[in-house]
Design an enzyme around this catalytic site. Structure first.
Site, PDB file in Angstrom:
ATOM      1  N   ASP A 146       0.814  -1.320   0.083  1.00 48.33           N
ATOM      2  CA  ASP A 146       0.025   0.164   0.098  1.00 48.33           C
ATOM      3  C   ASP A 146       0.871   1.145  -0.031  1.00 48.33           C
ATOM      4  O   ASP A 146       2.045   1.164   0.426  1.00 48.33           O
ATOM      5  CB  ASP A 146      -0.824  -0.054   1.325  1.00 48.33           C
ATOM      6  CG  ASP A 146      -2.177   1.075   1.177  1.00 48.33           C
ATOM      7  OD1 ASP A 146      -2.362   1.405  -0.044  1.00 48.33           O
ATOM      8  OD2 ASP A 146      -2.698   1.248   2.172  1.00 48.33           O
ATOM      9  N   ASN A 156       1.282   3.333  -3.001  1.00 45.15           N
ATOM     10  CA  ASN A 156       1.989   3.717  -4.198  1.00 45.15           C
ATOM     11  C   ASN A 156       1.303   5.224  -4.714  1.00 45.15           C
ATOM     12  O   ASN A 156       2.109   5.872  -5.137  1.00 45.15           O
ATOM     13  CB  ASN A 156       1.212   3.008  -5.192  1.00 45.15           C
ATOM     14  CG  ASN A 156       1.994   1.446  -5.109  1.00 45.15           C
ATOM     15  OD1 ASN A 156       2.991   1.125  -4.263  1.00 45.15           O
ATOM     16  ND2 ASN A 156       1.175   0.569  -5.812  1.00 45.15           N
ATOM     17  N   GLY A 157       0.158   5.555  -4.462  1.00 46.03           N
ATOM     18  CA  GLY A 157      -0.546   6.691  -4.827  1.00 46.03           C
ATOM     19  C   GLY A 157       0.223   8.007  -4.164  1.00 46.03           C
ATOM     20  O   GLY A 157       0.622   8.874  -4.660  1.00 46.03           O
ATOM     21  N   ARG A 158       0.164   7.780  -2.832  1.00 48.13           N
ATOM     22  CA  ARG A 158       0.878   8.619  -1.922  1.00 48.13           C
ATOM     23  C   ARG A 158       2.051   8.762  -2.357  1.00 48.13           C
ATOM     24  O   ARG A 158       2.675  10.047  -2.187  1.00 48.13           O
ATOM     25  CB  ARG A 158       0.588   8.413  -0.387  1.00 48.13           C
ATOM     26  CG  ARG A 158      -0.839   8.743   0.093  1.00 48.13           C
ATOM     27  CD  ARG A 158      -1.228   8.376   1.461  1.00 48.13           C
ATOM     28  NE  ARG A 158      -1.311   6.738   1.331  1.00 48.13           N
ATOM     29  CZ  ARG A 158      -1.538   5.720   2.255  1.00 48.13           C
ATOM     30  NH1 ARG A 158      -1.184   6.277   3.426  1.00 48.13           N
ATOM     31  NH2 ARG A 158      -1.753   4.709   1.902  1.00 48.13           N
ATOM     32  N   ASN A 176     -11.471  -2.076  -5.270  1.00 50.87           N
ATOM     33  CA  ASN A 176     -10.361  -1.275  -5.924  1.00 50.87           C
ATOM     34  C   ASN A 176     -11.092  -0.819  -7.238  1.00 50.87           C
ATOM     35  O   ASN A 176     -10.888  -0.001  -7.787  1.00 50.87           O
ATOM     36  CB  ASN A 176      -9.022  -1.559  -6.099  1.00 50.87           C
ATOM     37  CG  ASN A 176      -8.008  -1.810  -4.945  1.00 50.87           C
ATOM     38  OD1 ASN A 176      -7.218  -2.511  -4.632  1.00 50.87           O
ATOM     39  ND2 ASN A 176      -8.354  -0.655  -4.152  1.00 50.87           N
ATOM     40  N   TRP A 177     -12.284  -1.614  -7.394  1.00 50.08           N
ATOM     41  CA  TRP A 177     -13.102  -1.063  -8.743  1.00 50.08           C
ATOM     42  C   TRP A 177     -13.668   0.083  -8.415  1.00 50.08           C
ATOM     43  O   TRP A 177     -14.134   0.853  -9.540  1.00 50.08           O
ATOM     44  CB  TRP A 177     -14.044  -2.324  -9.117  1.00 50.08           C
ATOM     45  CG  TRP A 177     -13.726  -3.577  -9.555  1.00 50.08           C
ATOM     46  CD1 TRP A 177     -13.787  -4.701  -8.661  1.00 50.08           C
ATOM     47  CD2 TRP A 177     -13.203  -3.809 -10.619  1.00 50.08           C
ATOM     48  NE1 TRP A 177     -12.925  -5.399  -9.537  1.00 50.08           N
ATOM     49  CE2 TRP A 177     -12.894  -5.247 -10.882  1.00 50.08           C
ATOM     50  CE3 TRP A 177     -13.048  -3.227 -12.189  1.00 50.08           C
ATOM     51  CZ2 TRP A 177     -12.239  -5.834 -12.075  1.00 50.08           C
ATOM     52  CZ3 TRP A 177     -12.658  -3.742 -13.355  1.00 50.08           C
ATOM     53  CH2 TRP A 177     -12.377  -5.214 -13.036  1.00 50.08           C
ATOM     54  N   ARG A 194      -4.995  -1.826   8.963  1.00 51.76           N
ATOM     55  CA  ARG A 194      -5.993  -2.542   8.877  1.00 51.76           C
ATOM     56  C   ARG A 194      -5.693  -3.591   7.600  1.00 51.76           C
ATOM     57  O   ARG A 194      -4.578  -3.550   6.927  1.00 51.76           O
ATOM     58  CB  ARG A 194      -7.477  -1.633   8.438  1.00 51.76           C
ATOM     59  CG  ARG A 194      -6.943  -0.844   7.134  1.00 51.76           C
ATOM     60  CD  ARG A 194      -8.314  -0.133   6.538  1.00 51.76           C
ATOM     61  NE  ARG A 194      -7.953   0.746   5.555  1.00 51.76           N
ATOM     62  CZ  ARG A 194      -7.445   2.062   5.787  1.00 51.76           C
ATOM     63  NH1 ARG A 194      -7.663   2.589   7.148  1.00 51.76           N
ATOM     64  NH2 ARG A 194      -7.096   2.930   4.672  1.00 51.76           N
ATOM     65  N   SER A 245      -8.072  -4.759   5.363  1.00 52.39           N
ATOM     66  CA  SER A 245      -8.850  -4.286   3.941  1.00 52.39           C
ATOM     67  C   SER A 245      -9.188  -5.417   3.235  1.00 52.39           C
ATOM     68  O   SER A 245      -9.030  -5.521   2.013  1.00 52.39           O
ATOM     69  CB  SER A 245      -7.895  -3.369   3.144  1.00 52.39           C
ATOM     70  OG  SER A 245      -7.453  -2.132   3.762  1.00 52.39           O
TER      71      SER A 245
HETATM   72  C1  IPE Z   1      -5.449  -2.606  -0.069  1.00 54.76           C
HETATM   73  O1  IPE Z   1      -5.089  -1.187  -0.248  1.00 54.76           O
HETATM   74  C2  IPE Z   1      -5.449  -3.367  -1.455  1.00 54.76           C
HETATM   75  C3  IPE Z   1      -4.118  -3.317  -2.197  1.00 54.76           C
HETATM   76  C4  IPE Z   1      -3.108  -3.073  -1.785  1.00 54.76           C
HETATM   77  C5  IPE Z   1      -4.224  -4.104  -3.449  1.00 54.76           C
HETATM   78  P1  IPE Z   1      -6.244   0.064  -0.362  1.00 54.76           P
HETATM   79  O2  IPE Z   1      -5.536   1.189  -0.696  1.00 54.76           O
HETATM   80  O3  IPE Z   1      -7.231  -0.459  -1.427  1.00 54.76           O
HETATM   81  O4  IPE Z   1      -7.159  -0.070   0.804  1.00 54.76           O
HETATM   82  P2  IPE Z   1      -7.895   0.876   1.751  1.00 54.76           P
HETATM   83  O5  IPE Z   1      -8.959   1.330   0.692  1.00 54.76           O
HETATM   84  O6  IPE Z   1      -6.985   1.904   2.110  1.00 54.76           O
HETATM   85  O7  IPE Z   1      -8.448   0.159   2.910  1.00 54.76           O
HETATM   86  C1  IPE Z   2      -1.542   0.354  -3.264  1.00 55.00           C
HETATM   87  O1  IPE Z   2      -1.370   1.598  -3.475  1.00 55.00           O
HETATM   88  C2  IPE Z   2      -2.035  -0.287  -4.707  1.00 55.00           C
HETATM   89  C3  IPE Z   2      -3.219  -0.658  -4.904  1.00 55.00           C
HETATM   90  C4  IPE Z   2      -4.343  -0.531  -4.117  1.00 55.00           C
HETATM   91  C5  IPE Z   2      -3.431  -1.149  -6.244  1.00 55.00           C
HETATM   92  P1  IPE Z   2      -2.607   2.783  -3.263  1.00 55.00           P
HETATM   93  O2  IPE Z   2      -3.073   2.861  -4.760  1.00 55.00           O
HETATM   94  O3  IPE Z   2      -3.714   2.221  -2.467  1.00 55.00           O
HETATM   95  O4  IPE Z   2      -2.015   3.753  -2.793  1.00 55.00           O
HETATM   96  P2  IPE Z   2      -2.508   4.919  -1.828  1.00 55.00           P
HETATM   97  O5  IPE Z   2      -2.885   4.085  -0.686  1.00 55.00           O
HETATM   98  O6  IPE Z   2      -3.601   5.763  -2.341  1.00 55.00           O
HETATM   99  O7  IPE Z   2      -1.199   5.913  -1.348  1.00 55.00           O
HETATM  100 MG    MG Z   3      -3.980   2.437  -0.476  1.00 52.92          MG
END
Ligand code: IPE
Ligand code: IPE
Ligand code: MG
Length: 233
Positions: free
Chosen positions: A12, A14-16, A60-61, A184, A186
């Site tokens: 978890d 990657n986006g941040r 994630n959808w 958590r 998730s």
């Molecule tokens: C959990 O991360 C799913 C994956 C790492 C693929 P999320 O980023 O989707 O989880 P939440 O929404 O923070 O609980």
């Molecule tokens: C985890 O990174 C990868 C996936 C859920 C696909 P995120 O995409 O959830 O990154 P954050 O949590 O938004 O930083």
């Molecule tokens: Mg995430």
């Protein structure tokens, strides 16, 4: 050091990681794949037999279509590009998840990587894609209901319920690691994680390093696993 036989990772943050650098979120996913390749190597080095990674959840959808499409293409491209590396290293690949709703190209790739690596046995990499723990349990119950409808006798207990999960031959994770500071699960490995040890780190997945990997292993090796019994010695 006592090394876990099976490590599962919620990759978890990657986006941040990308946003902090003023990059589009998807750049974080690209970077995350590179880190995963390194983690596979460290697991081989330390003799970890099973590595499971959460790469796309049934929830994630809910993300914008562009990001979902990107993640789907990334799965297909990565499987294709990394297959020679995985074969060379003797890594068997299993995909963990529901095929429902996935484009045909994903299902094809899924079958191809499993087929091409099925006889390898240095280590097993389980990629959770379109995976949800609740979905997996409901799918298991559906399989059981089908059998009963067909007139088969099904004796149900905790041990054989496992046979209806997606990859019944993979043992429960000894250690579940989550990056990015979220505390958590998730919806990850709800059945299999019942007695897993947990390790959380604030490190974002694209920054995950060997140092953090070793910290997780060290922390695990100090844990006393009782499984509801009493302390030994
Ligand atoms: C959990 O991360 C799913 C994956 C790492 C693929 P999320 O980023 O989707 O989880 P939440 O929404 O923070 O609980
Ligand atoms: C985890 O990174 C990868 C996936 C859920 C696909 P995120 O995409 O959830 O990154 P954050 O949590 O938004 O930083
Ligand atoms: Mg995430």
């Amino acid at each position: 050091m006592r090394v876990p036989r099976h490590i599962a990772i919620i990759m978890d943050g990657n986006g941040r990681w990308a946003q902090k650098r003023g990059l589009p979120r998807v750049e974080g996913h690209v970077r995350g794949v590179k880190v995963l390749r390194r983690v596979v190597k460290w697991c081989l080095e330390f003799g970890v037999e099973y590595l499971t990674v959460f790469s796309f959840s049934t929830e994630n959808w809910r993300r914008p279509k562009e990001e979902v499409d990107f993640l789907i293409d990334l799965f297909v491209d990565t499987a294709e590009r990394e297959l020679p590396f995985l074969v060379r290293e003797g890594v068997k690949v299993r995909i963990l998840g529901s095929k429902e709703g996935l484009p045909e190209k994903v299902v094809e790739k899924w079958r191809e990587v499993e087929e091409r690596t099925k006889n390898l046995n240095r280590m097993t990499l389980v990629v959770a894609f379109n995976y949800g723990g609740r979905r997996e349990i409901v799918d298991a119950v559906k399989k059981i209901v089908e059998k009963v409808k067909d007139g088969e006798e099904v004796v149900l207990n905790e041990e054989n319920f496992r046979n209806f999960l997606y990859v019944p031959d993979v043992p429960d994770p000894d250690l579940i690691v989550r990056t990015s500071g979220e505390l958590r699960l998730s919806n990850f490995l709800l059945w299999q994680g019942a007695y897993s040890e947990l390790f959380f780190t604030k490190t974002l997945w694209p920054d995950f390093s060997k140092k953090v990997f070793l910290r997780a292993l060290e922390s695990y090796s100090k844990r006393e696993r009782r499984f509801g019994g009493l302390q030994h010695g």
